[in-house]
Design a protein around this motif. Sequence first.
Motif, PDB file in Angstrom:
ATOM      1  N   ALA A   3       0.806  -1.214   0.000  1.00  0.00           N
ATOM      2  CA  ALA A   3       0.000   0.000   0.000  1.00  0.00           C
ATOM      3  C   ALA A   3       0.843   1.269   0.000  1.00  0.00           C
ATOM      4  O   ALA A   3       0.467   2.281  -0.599  1.00  0.00           O
ATOM      5  N   ASP A   4       1.972   1.243   0.702  1.00  0.00           N
ATOM      6  CA  ASP A   4       2.858   2.407   0.809  1.00  0.00           C
ATOM      7  C   ASP A   4       4.249   2.006   0.350  1.00  0.00           C
ATOM      8  O   ASP A   4       4.902   1.174   0.982  1.00  0.00           O
ATOM      9  N   VAL A   5       4.694   2.612  -0.743  1.00  0.00           N
ATOM     10  CA  VAL A   5       5.907   2.167  -1.425  1.00  0.00           C
ATOM     11  C   VAL A   5       6.941   3.285  -1.448  1.00  0.00           C
ATOM     12  O   VAL A   5       6.629   4.424  -1.818  1.00  0.00           O
ATOM     13  N   VAL A   6       8.169   2.956  -1.055  1.00  0.00           N
ATOM     14  CA  VAL A   6       9.290   3.897  -1.153  1.00  0.00           C
ATOM     15  C   VAL A   6      10.163   3.484  -2.331  1.00  0.00           C
ATOM     16  O   VAL A   6      10.593   2.332  -2.409  1.00  0.00           O
ATOM     17  N   VAL A   7      10.418   4.410  -3.235  1.00  0.00           N
ATOM     18  CA  VAL A   7      11.348   4.157  -4.337  1.00  0.00           C
ATOM     19  C   VAL A   7      12.651   4.877  -4.036  1.00  0.00           C
ATOM     20  O   VAL A   7      12.658   6.097  -3.806  1.00  0.00           O
ATOM     21  N   GLU A   8      13.739   4.135  -4.005  1.00  0.00           N
ATOM     22  CA  GLU A   8      15.060   4.744  -3.870  1.00  0.00           C
ATOM     23  C   GLU A   8      15.461   5.290  -5.234  1.00  0.00           C
ATOM     24  O   GLU A   8      15.810   4.543  -6.153  1.00  0.00           O
ATOM     25  N   VAL A   9      15.343   6.616  -5.375  1.00  0.00           N
ATOM     26  CA  VAL A   9      15.702   7.290  -6.629  1.00  0.00           C
ATOM     27  C   VAL A   9      17.209   7.520  -6.582  1.00  0.00           C
ATOM     28  O   VAL A   9      17.695   8.566  -6.172  1.00  0.00           O
ATOM     29  N   CYS A  10      17.950   6.483  -6.998  1.00  0.00           N
ATOM     30  CA  CYS A  10      19.393   6.455  -6.765  1.00  0.00           C
ATOM     31  C   CYS A  10      20.149   7.422  -7.650  1.00  0.00           C
ATOM     32  O   CYS A  10      21.299   7.753  -7.390  1.00  0.00           O
ATOM     33  N   GLY A  11      19.524   7.901  -8.735  1.00  0.00           N
ATOM     34  CA  GLY A  11      20.139   8.932  -9.562  1.00  0.00           C
ATOM     35  C   GLY A  11      21.037   8.377 -10.638  1.00  0.00           C
ATOM     36  O   GLY A  11      20.666   7.507 -11.409  1.00  0.00           O
ATOM     37  N   GLY A  12      22.256   8.897 -10.671  1.00  0.00           N
ATOM     38  CA  GLY A  12      23.223   8.479 -11.673  1.00  0.00           C
ATOM     39  C   GLY A  12      23.708   9.643 -12.507  1.00  0.00           C
ATOM     40  O   GLY A  12      22.927  10.514 -12.896  1.00  0.00           O
ATOM     41  N   SER A  13      25.001   9.653 -12.769  1.00  0.00           N
ATOM     42  CA  SER A  13      25.617  10.782 -13.472  1.00  0.00           C
ATOM     43  C   SER A  13      25.838  10.532 -14.953  1.00  0.00           C
ATOM     44  O   SER A  13      26.238  11.438 -15.674  1.00  0.00           O
ATOM     45  N   ILE A  14      25.602   9.287 -15.415  1.00  0.00           N
ATOM     46  CA  ILE A  14      25.847   8.986 -16.826  1.00  0.00           C
ATOM     47  C   ILE A  14      24.565   9.250 -17.620  1.00  0.00           C
ATOM     48  O   ILE A  14      23.983   8.355 -18.232  1.00  0.00           O
ATOM     49  N   ILE A  15      24.088  10.480 -17.548  1.00  0.00           N
ATOM     50  CA  ILE A  15      22.854  10.844 -18.241  1.00  0.00           C
ATOM     51  C   ILE A  15      22.822  12.359 -18.416  1.00  0.00           C
ATOM     52  O   ILE A  15      23.295  13.109 -17.556  1.00  0.00           O
ATOM     53  N   ASP A  16      22.306  12.794 -19.541  1.00  0.00           N
ATOM     54  CA  ASP A  16      21.971  14.193 -19.771  1.00  0.00           C
ATOM     55  C   ASP A  16      20.825  14.202 -20.776  1.00  0.00           C
ATOM     56  O   ASP A  16      20.362  13.143 -21.231  1.00  0.00           O
ATOM     57  N   ARG A  17      20.324  15.376 -21.137  1.00  0.00           N
ATOM     58  CA  ARG A  17      19.159  15.437 -22.022  1.00  0.00           C
ATOM     59  C   ARG A  17      19.446  14.781 -23.373  1.00  0.00           C
ATOM     60  O   ARG A  17      18.605  14.063 -23.916  1.00  0.00           O
ATOM     61  N   GLU A  18      20.638  15.028 -23.893  1.00  0.00           N
ATOM     62  CA  GLU A  18      20.987  14.475 -25.198  1.00  0.00           C
ATOM     63  C   GLU A  18      21.062  12.958 -25.164  1.00  0.00           C
ATOM     64  O   GLU A  18      20.518  12.274 -26.047  1.00  0.00           O
ATOM     65  N   SER A  19      21.721  12.408 -24.145  1.00  0.00           N
ATOM     66  CA  SER A  19      21.859  10.948 -24.089  1.00  0.00           C
ATOM     67  C   SER A  19      20.522  10.279 -23.814  1.00  0.00           C
ATOM     68  O   SER A  19      20.247   9.186 -24.329  1.00  0.00           O
ATOM     69  N   LEU A  20      19.660  10.902 -23.018  1.00  0.00           N
ATOM     70  CA  LEU A  20      18.330  10.331 -22.787  1.00  0.00           C
ATOM     71  C   LEU A  20      17.544  10.293 -24.086  1.00  0.00           C
ATOM     72  O   LEU A  20      16.870   9.291 -24.388  1.00  0.00           O
ATOM     73  N   GLN A  21      17.615  11.347 -24.875  1.00  0.00           N
ATOM     74  CA  GLN A  21      16.903  11.363 -26.144  1.00  0.00           C
ATOM     75  C   GLN A  21      17.420  10.270 -27.075  1.00  0.00           C
ATOM     76  O   GLN A  21      16.637   9.604 -27.770  1.00  0.00           O
ATOM     77  N   LYS A  22      18.719  10.057 -27.097  1.00  0.00           N
ATOM     78  CA  LYS A  22      19.299   8.994 -27.925  1.00  0.00           C
ATOM     79  C   LYS A  22      18.807   7.623 -27.465  1.00  0.00           C
ATOM     80  O   LYS A  22      18.520   6.747 -28.295  1.00  0.00           O
ATOM     81  N   LEU A  23      18.694   7.433 -26.146  1.00  0.00           N
ATOM     82  CA  LEU A  23      18.212   6.164 -25.618  1.00  0.00           C
ATOM     83  C   LEU A  23      16.747   5.941 -25.955  1.00  0.00           C
ATOM     84  O   LEU A  23      16.315   4.808 -26.207  1.00  0.00           O
ATOM     85  N   ILE A  24      15.968   7.005 -25.966  1.00  0.00           N
ATOM     86  CA  ILE A  24      14.560   6.898 -26.340  1.00  0.00           C
ATOM     87  C   ILE A  24      14.441   6.380 -27.783  1.00  0.00           C
ATOM     88  O   ILE A  24      13.652   5.476 -28.085  1.00  0.00           O
ATOM     89  N   VAL A  25      15.264   6.939 -28.662  1.00  0.00           N
ATOM     90  CA  VAL A  25      15.256   6.500 -30.061  1.00  0.00           C
ATOM     91  C   VAL A  25      15.792   5.074 -30.191  1.00  0.00           C
ATOM     92  O   VAL A  25      15.206   4.226 -30.879  1.00  0.00           O
ATOM     93  N   GLN A  26      16.880   4.790 -29.497  1.00  0.00           N
ATOM     94  CA  GLN A  26      17.539   3.477 -29.587  1.00  0.00           C
ATOM     95  C   GLN A  26      16.628   2.343 -29.147  1.00  0.00           C
ATOM     96  O   GLN A  26      16.606   1.261 -29.736  1.00  0.00           O
ATOM     97  N   THR A  27      15.860   2.575 -28.075  1.00  0.00           N
ATOM     98  CA  THR A  27      15.004   1.523 -27.522  1.00  0.00           C
ATOM     99  C   THR A  27      13.594   1.526 -28.110  1.00  0.00           C
ATOM    100  O   THR A  27      12.790   0.640 -27.793  1.00  0.00           O
TER     101      THR A  27
END
Length: 338
Positions: free
Chosen positions: A310-334
């Motif tokens: 009923a009550d869920v905690v997500v550990e938003v661990c983050g990560g530094s190997i990402i930026d807007r450009e690389s996320l957009q490339k991953l969207i296209v790639q996948t």
Amino acid sequence: LPTAMAQQPAAAVRKLFTQTPLLYSEALSAALGDGRRVFLKMDALQPPGSFKIRGISNTIQKATEAGARRVISSSGGNAGLASAYCARELGIQCTVVLPSTTPGFMLDRLSAYGAEALVHGAVWDEANDMAMKICEQTGGCLVHPFDQRDTWDGHATLVGECKAQFVTDLGQPDDFCPSAFVTCVGGGGLLMGILQGLETVGWQNRVAVVACETHGADSMAQALAAGELVTLPGISSIAKSLGATRVSETIFNKCVELGSERVRPWVCTDRQAVEACARFADHHRVLVEPACGAALAAVYNGSPALDGCADVVVEVCGGSIIDRESLQKLIVQTGAFT
């Protein structure tokens, strides 16, 4: 500020990680549905960009107290950045060995922290072998990215923070306890820290931990299914931060001991992880890596591992190997969202 802090004597640095916010997410609660609530532990806001600073700062500070003046890390990026950041703040030397799959901009970030960055091997395991050799040659202290007890102890602090924040920041009663923690799994260090933290605050018998991976980096899920450690032939997932071909034996044994109700593995596709990253950026204006996206995907895709929670905690661990450009490339790639 970073320069001024770096010039302080080591004794003046008491805590290198920050207490990050615990937030209620209307967007993810709606995605999970059935009136369930989702809370976000925002470790993406840690100074070097990920949760890694919690455990690695503990390990390096203890090493310096014991006389270490040089640390060597093997990392696909985030553990190395945390090591370099801590070494800079404590005024000691740092060498980071990275696999060839690490983006070039990570080398620049490590150098900006004053670390020596070396590229060796195609996967993390090969980089770690080289890091151990350098330790033997130089007498430095090895900072393992996930299989070190001091590191687990540091990661465990996030659970204690959550327990206090549920009361002080979110207005829950003193005896409040969530139903589940959701985390991604690479080698297993964050998972082990959460399990230890649950024991420390007395939640160990009341909270399920959903251990999320992507296909092609699912060494924990495969090991738990087989009942023994499994070594992947390689990492085929785009979630390179989950790229340990074999999880820690100690952590695997702990999961087996706790059983499938306490530790629930869940594996998603690269596409689901990337879609979760993009949706999270839209919903909360924060960029995270696909490794973190695997944990978010468990909520966005209504993982069966969260049934009855009923009550869920997500550990938003983050990560530094990402930026807007690389996320957009991953969207296209996948082929995300198509």
